[in-house]
Scaffold this motif. Structure first.
Motif, PDB file in Angstrom:
ATOM      1  N   VAL A 242       0.836  -1.204   0.000  1.00 23.29           N
ATOM      2  CA  VAL A 242       0.000   0.000   0.000  1.00 23.29           C
ATOM      3  C   VAL A 242       0.867   1.249   0.000  1.00 23.29           C
ATOM      4  CG1 VAL A 242      -1.601   1.374   1.401  1.00 23.29           C
ATOM      5  CG2 VAL A 242      -2.003  -1.078   1.075  1.00 23.29           C
ATOM      6  N   LEU A 243       1.901   1.265   0.841  1.00 26.51           N
ATOM      7  CA  LEU A 243       2.783   2.424   0.926  1.00 26.51           C
ATOM      8  C   LEU A 243       3.475   2.678  -0.406  1.00 26.51           C
ATOM      9  CD1 LEU A 243       4.016   4.617   2.734  1.00 26.51           C
ATOM     10  CD2 LEU A 243       5.803   2.980   3.381  1.00 26.51           C
ATOM     11  N   ASP A 244       3.963   1.641  -1.030  1.00 22.90           N
ATOM     12  CA  ASP A 244       4.648   1.803  -2.317  1.00 22.90           C
ATOM     13  C   ASP A 244       3.722   2.388  -3.377  1.00 22.90           C
ATOM     14  OD1 ASP A 244       7.101   0.878  -1.452  1.00 22.90           O
ATOM     15  OD2 ASP A 244       6.672  -1.214  -1.948  1.00 22.90           O
ATOM     16  N   ILE A 245       2.481   1.906  -3.409  1.00 20.49           N
ATOM     17  CA  ILE A 245       1.516   2.418  -4.391  1.00 20.49           C
ATOM     18  C   ILE A 245       1.249   3.906  -4.161  1.00 20.49           C
ATOM     19  CG2 ILE A 245      -0.899   2.288  -5.129  1.00 20.49           C
ATOM     20  CD1 ILE A 245      -0.729  -0.750  -4.530  1.00 20.49           C
ATOM     21  N   LEU A 246       1.040   4.268  -2.896  1.00 20.99           N
ATOM     22  CA  LEU A 246       0.736   5.667  -2.574  1.00 20.99           C
ATOM     23  C   LEU A 246       1.929   6.584  -2.835  1.00 20.99           C
ATOM     24  CD1 LEU A 246      -1.315   5.107   0.691  1.00 20.99           C
ATOM     25  CD2 LEU A 246      -2.189   5.814  -1.542  1.00 20.99           C
ATOM     26  N   LEU A 247       3.135   6.104  -2.559  1.00 19.04           N
ATOM     27  CA  LEU A 247       4.330   6.931  -2.777  1.00 19.04           C
ATOM     28  C   LEU A 247       4.553   7.246  -4.250  1.00 19.04           C
ATOM     29  CD1 LEU A 247       6.934   5.431  -0.266  1.00 19.04           C
ATOM     30  CD2 LEU A 247       6.063   7.779  -0.299  1.00 19.04           C
ATOM     31  N   ALA A 248       4.014   6.420  -5.112  1.00 18.62           N
ATOM     32  CA  ALA A 248       4.167   6.681  -6.545  1.00 18.62           C
ATOM     33  C   ALA A 248       3.403   7.927  -6.972  1.00 18.62           C
ATOM     34  CB  ALA A 248       3.692   5.473  -7.344  1.00 18.62           C
ATOM     35  N   LYS A 253       4.662  12.587   3.302  1.00 21.25           N
ATOM     36  CA  LYS A 253       3.725  12.912   4.387  1.00 21.25           C
ATOM     37  C   LYS A 253       2.316  12.413   4.063  1.00 21.25           C
ATOM     38  CE  LYS A 253       2.160  16.843   7.170  1.00 21.25           C
ATOM     39  NZ  LYS A 253       2.285  18.315   7.376  1.00 21.25           N
ATOM     40  N   GLN A 254       1.855  12.682   2.837  1.00 19.02           N
ATOM     41  CA  GLN A 254       0.509  12.289   2.444  1.00 19.02           C
ATOM     42  C   GLN A 254       0.383  10.770   2.349  1.00 19.02           C
ATOM     43  OE1 GLN A 254       0.573  14.612  -1.172  1.00 19.02           O
ATOM     44  NE2 GLN A 254      -0.926  16.066  -0.383  1.00 19.02           N
ATOM     45  N   ALA A 255       1.404  10.143   1.754  1.00 17.09           N
ATOM     46  CA  ALA A 255       1.360   8.689   1.558  1.00 17.09           C
ATOM     47  C   ALA A 255       1.346   7.950   2.888  1.00 17.09           C
ATOM     48  CB  ALA A 255       2.549   8.248   0.709  1.00 17.09           C
ATOM     49  N   SER A 256       2.191   8.381   3.825  1.00 16.67           N
ATOM     50  CA  SER A 256       2.255   7.690   5.115  1.00 16.67           C
ATOM     51  C   SER A 256       0.978   7.896   5.920  1.00 16.67           C
ATOM     52  CB  SER A 256       3.487   8.157   5.909  1.00 16.67           C
ATOM     53  OG  SER A 256       3.482   9.555   6.088  1.00 16.67           O
ATOM     54  N   ALA A 257       0.398   9.089   5.841  1.00 14.23           N
ATOM     55  CA  ALA A 257      -0.851   9.358   6.575  1.00 14.23           C
ATOM     56  C   ALA A 257      -1.994   8.508   6.021  1.00 14.23           C
ATOM     57  CB  ALA A 257      -1.196  10.838   6.488  1.00 14.23           C
ATOM     58  N   LEU A 258      -2.101   8.439   4.690  1.00 17.63           N
ATOM     59  CA  LEU A 258      -3.180   7.668   4.084  1.00 17.63           C
ATOM     60  C   LEU A 258      -2.968   6.169   4.290  1.00 17.63           C
ATOM     61  CD1 LEU A 258      -5.779   7.742   2.506  1.00 17.63           C
ATOM     62  CD2 LEU A 258      -4.453   7.918   0.381  1.00 17.63           C
ATOM     63  N   ALA A 259      -1.710   5.732   4.193  1.00 17.97           N
ATOM     64  CA  ALA A 259      -1.406   4.313   4.409  1.00 17.97           C
ATOM     65  C   ALA A 259      -1.749   3.898   5.837  1.00 17.97           C
ATOM     66  CB  ALA A 259       0.066   4.048   4.113  1.00 17.97           C
ATOM     67  N   VAL A 269       5.699   4.800  11.920  1.00 21.13           N
ATOM     68  CA  VAL A 269       6.428   3.693  11.297  1.00 21.13           C
ATOM     69  C   VAL A 269       6.383   3.828   9.779  1.00 21.13           C
ATOM     70  CG1 VAL A 269       6.425   1.193  10.947  1.00 21.13           C
ATOM     71  CG2 VAL A 269       6.043   2.139  13.243  1.00 21.13           C
ATOM     72  N   LEU A 270       5.205   4.141   9.255  1.00 22.84           N
ATOM     73  CA  LEU A 270       5.050   4.280   7.808  1.00 22.84           C
ATOM     74  C   LEU A 270       5.809   5.497   7.273  1.00 22.84           C
ATOM     75  CD1 LEU A 270       1.301   3.349   7.755  1.00 22.84           C
ATOM     76  CD2 LEU A 270       3.072   2.152   6.450  1.00 22.84           C
ATOM     77  N   TYR A 271       5.801   6.582   8.042  1.00 20.72           N
ATOM     78  CA  TYR A 271       6.510   7.798   7.610  1.00 20.72           C
ATOM     79  C   TYR A 271       7.998   7.505   7.469  1.00 20.72           C
ATOM     80  CZ  TYR A 271       8.032  12.682   7.521  1.00 20.72           C
ATOM     81  OH  TYR A 271       8.596  13.873   7.148  1.00 20.72           O
ATOM     82  N   GLN A 272       8.575   6.807   8.472  1.00 18.81           N
ATOM     83  CA  GLN A 272      10.000   6.489   8.410  1.00 18.81           C
ATOM     84  C   GLN A 272      10.289   5.513   7.261  1.00 18.81           C
ATOM     85  OE1 GLN A 272      12.447   8.002   9.965  1.00 18.81           O
ATOM     86  NE2 GLN A 272      13.773   6.805   8.622  1.00 18.81           N
ATOM     87  N   ALA A 273       9.411   4.542   7.075  1.00 14.57           N
ATOM     88  CA  ALA A 273       9.595   3.600   5.966  1.00 14.57           C
ATOM     89  C   ALA A 273       9.529   4.333   4.628  1.00 14.57           C
ATOM     90  CB  ALA A 273       8.527   2.514   6.033  1.00 14.57           C
ATOM     91  N   ALA A 274       8.644   5.323   4.534  1.00 12.88           N
ATOM     92  CA  ALA A 274       8.542   6.117   3.304  1.00 12.88           C
ATOM     93  C   ALA A 274       9.800   6.930   3.070  1.00 12.88           C
ATOM     94  CB  ALA A 274       7.313   7.037   3.388  1.00 12.88           C
ATOM     95  N   LEU A 275      10.339   7.524   4.134  1.00 11.96           N
ATOM     96  CA  LEU A 275      11.593   8.267   4.005  1.00 11.96           C
ATOM     97  C   LEU A 275      12.711   7.360   3.517  1.00 11.96           C
ATOM     98  CD1 LEU A 275      11.670  10.507   7.217  1.00 11.96           C
ATOM     99  CD2 LEU A 275      11.369  11.263   4.861  1.00 11.96           C
ATOM    100  N   ASP A 276      12.771   6.168   4.074  1.00  8.88           N
ATOM    101  CA  ASP A 276      13.818   5.231   3.668  1.00  8.88           C
ATOM    102  C   ASP A 276      13.697   4.866   2.194  1.00  8.88           C
ATOM    103  OD1 ASP A 276      14.741   5.228   6.246  1.00  8.88           O
ATOM    104  OD2 ASP A 276      13.764   3.355   6.832  1.00  8.88           O
ATOM    105  N   ARG A 277      12.445   4.733   1.701  1.00 14.60           N
ATOM    106  CA  ARG A 277      12.245   4.392   0.290  1.00 14.60           C
ATOM    107  C   ARG A 277      12.643   5.557  -0.610  1.00 14.60           C
ATOM    108  NH1 ARG A 277       9.251   0.747   2.845  1.00 14.60           N
ATOM    109  NH2 ARG A 277       8.162  -0.925   1.735  1.00 14.60           N
TER     110      ARG A 277
END
Length: 278
Positions: A242-248, A253-259, A269-277
């Motif tokens: 889900v996070l990968d799809i939203l980050l595209a 910030k938006q992707a992690s909040a929605l995920a 957790v999702l915000y940090q994972a998004a930053l790492d990606r």
């Protein structure tokens, strides 16, 4: 190696009682003092009744002055290097000179003392076992935001210097790049009469500084706690997908909040994972 010495001497960042006896002894005994600003350092030397001659060595003439200093060292004379305040070379001139003096075969001896970064870290209550000093952030807004954003996934405590006329802009950029909830501390006017530490989330500290013009005066050390170390294994395959799809399509910030809403995984957790990606 020649017996002549270039002493790199730390000077007070505010409180003159922080001048060490060793520093005073050496400043009195050397043949010449290389100072970032001879007028500024002249007041310091006058306070301690030191009459050693000075020359100016700063960002604009360091390469030209290095040969003069090396010639003095070749004559068997000892020289001291000082900056306007604190430890030379730490966001101050001196690197070029020290490198060339060492290359010419002369001893370079540190005389430790004040350093605003170290003083702030020692009293801020942020993790101090691992940290990275990044100097002054860029002056232009987009470059500053890009600079901070590139550090958002760093797990070490991050340290910056900032000036009074840019502290609000930098704090706003910290909120945007690191997130409103990232713990930060600012230290202001260290060792001086109005020394202040302000700690909280990035949003809280920005709000406090916006509300009080007095907190925008003086020189600042800005400390940002490192990002939490999060292993991708903390995310199940569904949350990760889900996070990968939203980050595209969306910002971090938006992707992690929605995920977080979709998966139930904590936003942090999702915000940090998004930053790492990213």
């Amino acid at each position: 190696m020649s017996e002549s010495v270039l002493y790199v001497i730390a000077t007070p960042i505010g409180n003159l009682e922080d001048m060490t006896p060793r520093a005073l002894r050496i400043l009195e005994s050397v043949a010449l003092i290389a100072a970032e600003d001879t007028r500024h350092s002249g007041r310091l030397l006058s306070h301690f009744n030191i009459k050693t001659p000075m020359i100016a060595v700063h960002d604009h003439n360091e390469r030209q002055q290095q040969q003069k200093i090396i010639e003095k060292l070749q004559q068997g004379l000892d020289i001291a290097l000082i900056s306007d305040a604190g430890t030379p070379l730490i966001s101050d001139p001196g690197f070029v000179l020290v490198r060339e003096v060492r290359a010419a075969g002369f001893n370079v001896v540190p005389v430790p003392g004040c350093c605003a970064m170290v003083a702030a870290l020692s009293a801020a209550g942020v993790p101090s076992d691992r940290f990275a000093f990044e100097g002054f952030p860029p002056a232009k807004s987009q470059q500053r935001l890009n600079f901070f954003s590139g550090l958002a996934a760093e797990t070490r405590t991050l340290m910056f210097y900032e000036s009074p006329h840019r502290i609000l802009d930098s704090l706003a950029a910290v909120v945007e790049a690191f997130g409103a909830d990232r713990p930060i501390v600012i230290a202001r006017e260290l060792t001086k009469t109005f020394e202040t530490f302000i700690a909280g989330t990035a949003a809280e500290v920005l709000s406090k500084v916006e509300a009080d013009p007095n907190q925008r005066k003086g020189e600042f050390v800005l400390m940002v706690e490192g990002a939490p170390e999060i292993d991708d294994s903390d995310l199940d395959s569904h949350a990760s997908e889900v996070l990968d799809i939203l980050l595209a399509e969306l910002s971090v910030k938006q992707a992690s909040a929605l995920a977080a809403k979709i998966t139930g995984v904590k936003k942090k957790v999702l915000y940090q994972a998004a930053l790492d990606r990213k």
